[in-house]
Design a protein around this motif. Structure first.
Motif, PDB file in Angstrom:
ATOM      1  N   ALA A   8      11.438  35.236 -51.144  1.00 15.59           N
ATOM      2  CA  ALA A   8      10.470  35.652 -50.142  1.00 15.59           C
ATOM      3  C   ALA A   8      10.039  34.401 -49.385  1.00 15.59           C
ATOM      4  CB  ALA A   8       9.258  36.311 -50.792  1.00 15.59           C
ATOM      5  N   GLU A   9       9.760  34.562 -48.112  1.00 13.75           N
ATOM      6  CA  GLU A   9       9.236  33.464 -47.299  1.00 13.75           C
ATOM      7  C   GLU A   9       7.820  33.835 -46.928  1.00 13.75           C
ATOM      8  OE1 GLU A   9      10.706  30.598 -46.121  1.00 13.75           O
ATOM      9  OE2 GLU A   9      12.614  30.979 -47.113  1.00 13.75           O
ATOM     10  N   VAL A  16      -5.501  29.606 -43.108  1.00 17.91           N
ATOM     11  CA  VAL A  16      -5.511  30.253 -44.417  1.00 17.91           C
ATOM     12  C   VAL A  16      -5.837  29.215 -45.485  1.00 17.91           C
ATOM     13  CG1 VAL A  16      -4.124  31.501 -46.122  1.00 17.91           C
ATOM     14  CG2 VAL A  16      -3.835  31.988 -43.679  1.00 17.91           C
ATOM     15  N   PRO A  17      -6.965  29.398 -46.188  1.00 20.03           N
ATOM     16  CA  PRO A  17      -7.341  28.417 -47.213  1.00 20.03           C
ATOM     17  C   PRO A  17      -6.375  28.451 -48.400  1.00 20.03           C
ATOM     18  CG  PRO A  17      -8.980  30.183 -47.060  1.00 20.03           C
ATOM     19  CD  PRO A  17      -7.945  30.464 -46.034  1.00 20.03           C
ATOM     20  N   ASP A  18      -6.325  27.351 -49.151  1.00 21.71           N
ATOM     21  CA  ASP A  18      -5.423  27.236 -50.298  1.00 21.71           C
ATOM     22  C   ASP A  18      -5.688  28.309 -51.349  1.00 21.71           C
ATOM     23  OD1 ASP A  18      -3.508  25.399 -49.788  1.00 21.71           O
ATOM     24  OD2 ASP A  18      -4.316  23.841 -51.097  1.00 21.71           O
ATOM     25  N   GLY A  19      -6.944  28.650 -51.552  1.00 25.13           N
ATOM     26  CA  GLY A  19      -7.271  29.686 -52.537  1.00 25.13           C
ATOM     27  C   GLY A  19      -6.636  31.021 -52.168  1.00 25.13           C
ATOM     28  N   LEU A  20      -6.673  31.366 -50.903  1.00 25.21           N
ATOM     29  CA  LEU A  20      -6.066  32.603 -50.444  1.00 25.21           C
ATOM     30  C   LEU A  20      -4.541  32.521 -50.542  1.00 25.21           C
ATOM     31  CD1 LEU A  20      -6.354  35.418 -49.340  1.00 25.21           C
ATOM     32  CD2 LEU A  20      -6.601  34.444 -47.058  1.00 25.21           C
ATOM     33  N   ARG A  21      -3.980  31.350 -50.279  1.00 32.67           N
ATOM     34  CA  ARG A  21      -2.532  31.158 -50.450  1.00 32.67           C
ATOM     35  C   ARG A  21      -2.132  31.467 -51.885  1.00 32.67           C
ATOM     36  NH1 ARG A  21       0.198  27.615 -53.083  1.00 32.67           N
ATOM     37  NH2 ARG A  21      -1.560  26.204 -53.261  1.00 32.67           N
ATOM     38  N   ARG A  22      -2.894  30.935 -52.844  1.00 29.45           N
ATOM     39  CA  ARG A  22      -2.591  31.180 -54.254  1.00 29.45           C
ATOM     40  C   ARG A  22      -2.709  32.668 -54.583  1.00 29.45           C
ATOM     41  NH1 ARG A  22      -5.240  26.213 -54.559  1.00 29.45           N
ATOM     42  NH2 ARG A  22      -7.254  27.177 -54.964  1.00 29.45           N
ATOM     43  N   GLU A  23      -3.737  33.342 -54.032  1.00 30.24           N
ATOM     44  CA  GLU A  23      -3.905  34.782 -54.275  1.00 30.24           C
ATOM     45  C   GLU A  23      -2.736  35.585 -53.719  1.00 30.24           C
ATOM     46  OE1 GLU A  23      -7.748  36.790 -53.673  1.00 30.24           O
ATOM     47  OE2 GLU A  23      -8.561  34.772 -53.314  1.00 30.24           O
ATOM     48  N   LEU A  24      -2.283  35.232 -52.522  1.00 33.50           N
ATOM     49  CA  LEU A  24      -1.148  35.934 -51.922  1.00 33.50           C
ATOM     50  C   LEU A  24       0.109  35.771 -52.760  1.00 33.50           C
ATOM     51  CD1 LEU A  24      -1.692  35.051 -48.182  1.00 33.50           C
ATOM     52  CD2 LEU A  24      -1.442  37.367 -49.078  1.00 33.50           C
ATOM     53  N   VAL A  25       0.397  34.548 -53.186  1.00 32.92           N
ATOM     54  CA  VAL A  25       1.577  34.288 -54.002  1.00 32.92           C
ATOM     55  C   VAL A  25       1.472  35.054 -55.323  1.00 32.92           C
ATOM     56  CG1 VAL A  25       2.844  32.504 -55.290  1.00 32.92           C
ATOM     57  CG2 VAL A  25       2.118  32.079 -52.936  1.00 32.92           C
ATOM     58  N   ALA A  26       0.294  35.037 -55.951  1.00 34.39           N
ATOM     59  CA  ALA A  26       0.105  35.749 -57.214  1.00 34.39           C
ATOM     60  C   ALA A  26       0.245  37.259 -57.032  1.00 34.39           C
ATOM     61  CB  ALA A  26      -1.264  35.414 -57.807  1.00 34.39           C
ATOM     62  N   ALA A  27      -0.300  37.790 -55.929  1.00 30.07           N
ATOM     63  CA  ALA A  27      -0.214  39.231 -55.676  1.00 30.07           C
ATOM     64  C   ALA A  27       1.238  39.653 -55.458  1.00 30.07           C
ATOM     65  CB  ALA A  27      -1.068  39.612 -54.466  1.00 30.07           C
ATOM     66  N   LEU A  28       1.995  38.886 -54.695  1.00 32.78           N
ATOM     67  CA  LEU A  28       3.403  39.207 -54.466  1.00 32.78           C
ATOM     68  C   LEU A  28       4.199  39.095 -55.762  1.00 32.78           C
ATOM     69  CD1 LEU A  28       3.917  37.425 -51.050  1.00 32.78           C
ATOM     70  CD2 LEU A  28       4.023  39.889 -51.460  1.00 32.78           C
ATOM     71  N   ASP A  29       3.914  38.055 -56.555  1.00 29.05           N
ATOM     72  CA  ASP A  29       4.603  37.862 -57.822  1.00 29.05           C
ATOM     73  C   ASP A  29       4.317  39.026 -58.769  1.00 29.05           C
ATOM     74  OD1 ASP A  29       6.162  36.264 -59.693  1.00 29.05           O
ATOM     75  OD2 ASP A  29       4.262  35.928 -60.739  1.00 29.05           O
ATOM     76  N   ALA A  30       3.063  39.462 -58.822  1.00 29.42           N
ATOM     77  CA  ALA A  30       2.685  40.579 -59.698  1.00 29.42           C
ATOM     78  C   ALA A  30       3.369  41.874 -59.293  1.00 29.42           C
ATOM     79  CB  ALA A  30       1.165  40.762 -59.682  1.00 29.42           C
ATOM     80  N   ARG A  37       8.757  31.072 -51.051  1.00 31.10           N
ATOM     81  CA  ARG A  37       8.717  29.718 -50.489  1.00 31.10           C
ATOM     82  C   ARG A  37       7.582  29.742 -49.479  1.00 31.10           C
ATOM     83  NH1 ARG A  37      12.720  27.725 -46.129  1.00 31.10           N
ATOM     84  NH2 ARG A  37      11.683  25.829 -45.533  1.00 31.10           N
ATOM     85  N   VAL A  38       6.596  28.898 -49.661  1.00 33.75           N
ATOM     86  CA  VAL A  38       5.394  28.918 -48.828  1.00 33.75           C
ATOM     87  C   VAL A  38       5.435  27.775 -47.824  1.00 33.75           C
ATOM     88  CG1 VAL A  38       2.871  28.856 -48.834  1.00 33.75           C
ATOM     89  CG2 VAL A  38       4.090  29.901 -50.746  1.00 33.75           C
ATOM     90  N   ARG A  39       5.226  28.127 -46.560  1.00 29.25           N
ATOM     91  CA  ARG A  39       5.146  27.122 -45.494  1.00 29.25           C
ATOM     92  C   ARG A  39       3.940  27.446 -44.619  1.00 29.25           C
ATOM     93  NH1 ARG A  39       9.663  27.433 -41.873  1.00 29.25           N
ATOM     94  NH2 ARG A  39       9.779  29.615 -42.386  1.00 29.25           N
ATOM     95  N   ARG A  40       3.521  26.466 -43.859  1.00 34.67           N
ATOM     96  CA  ARG A  40       2.424  26.651 -42.909  1.00 34.67           C
ATOM     97  C   ARG A  40       2.947  26.464 -41.497  1.00 34.67           C
ATOM     98  NH1 ARG A  40      -2.766  27.391 -44.870  1.00 34.67           N
ATOM     99  NH2 ARG A  40      -2.926  26.894 -47.074  1.00 34.67           N
TER     100      ARG A  40
END
Length: 162
Positions: A8-9, A16-30, A37-40
């Motif tokens: 996933a890209e 987008v704050p780092d905390g929200l980035r972590r939540e998005l990655v965790a939600a997609l992973d779950a 792969r996360v980029r800005r």
């Protein structure tokens, strides 16, 4: 020669704050999405250049099909909450000049077809319910938006071309 496993890209606006980035990655992973792969976005682009706040590119039909499984119901609820949080406009600082920024959606992009599904922050529950059963092969061109009056996902561009 072996094919690389799908990834996933996740392309995030600078806001987008780092905390929200972590939540998005965790939600997609779950939800069983391929590893992200996360980029800005680049700093020199203006906010007006980007109509979305987050762009998630992944094998979308497989992802949507997996969302209907009973085992991921809690993860799906968490994902909907993260979508709402990500797309909600940032509150202006007290005393800041200028109007509040409008909400910008999270966009899911199918890697195979390039079809975009736009997730606004205030989508009703039935939009997410219908998203799970959405057959992307019914659409040739995006973006797909949820039509509240008709109660379905649609592509205005597909409809215009017949």
């Amino acid at each position: 020669m072996t094919d690389a496993p799908p990834r996933a890209e996740l392309l995030l606006d600078q806001e987008v704050p780092d905390g929200l980035r972590r939540e998005l990655v965790a939600a997609l992973d779950a939800l069983g999405a391929p590893p992200a792969r996360v980029r800005r976005t680049l700093d020199h682009r203006g906010a007006a250049d980007i109509p979305w706040i987050v762009l998630v590119s992944l094998p979308l039909q497989a992802f949507l099909s997996g969302l209907g499984a009973e085992a991921v119901k809690d993860a799906y609820e968490a994902f909907k909450g993260v979508v709402r949080k990500a797309a909600r406009p940032a509150e202006p600082a007290p005393g800041a000049l200028g109007a509040a920024r409008p909400a910008r959606p999270l966009v899911l992009r199918d890697q195979a077809t390039g079809l975009d599904v736009v997730l606004e922050p205030d989508l009703p529950a039935e939009a997410y319910d219908r998203l799970v059963g959405l057959d992307l092969t019914e659409f040739a061109v995006g973006p797909l938006h949820y039509d509240r009056a008709l109660g379905r996902w649609r592509s205005v561009l597909d409809e215009a071309t017949g």
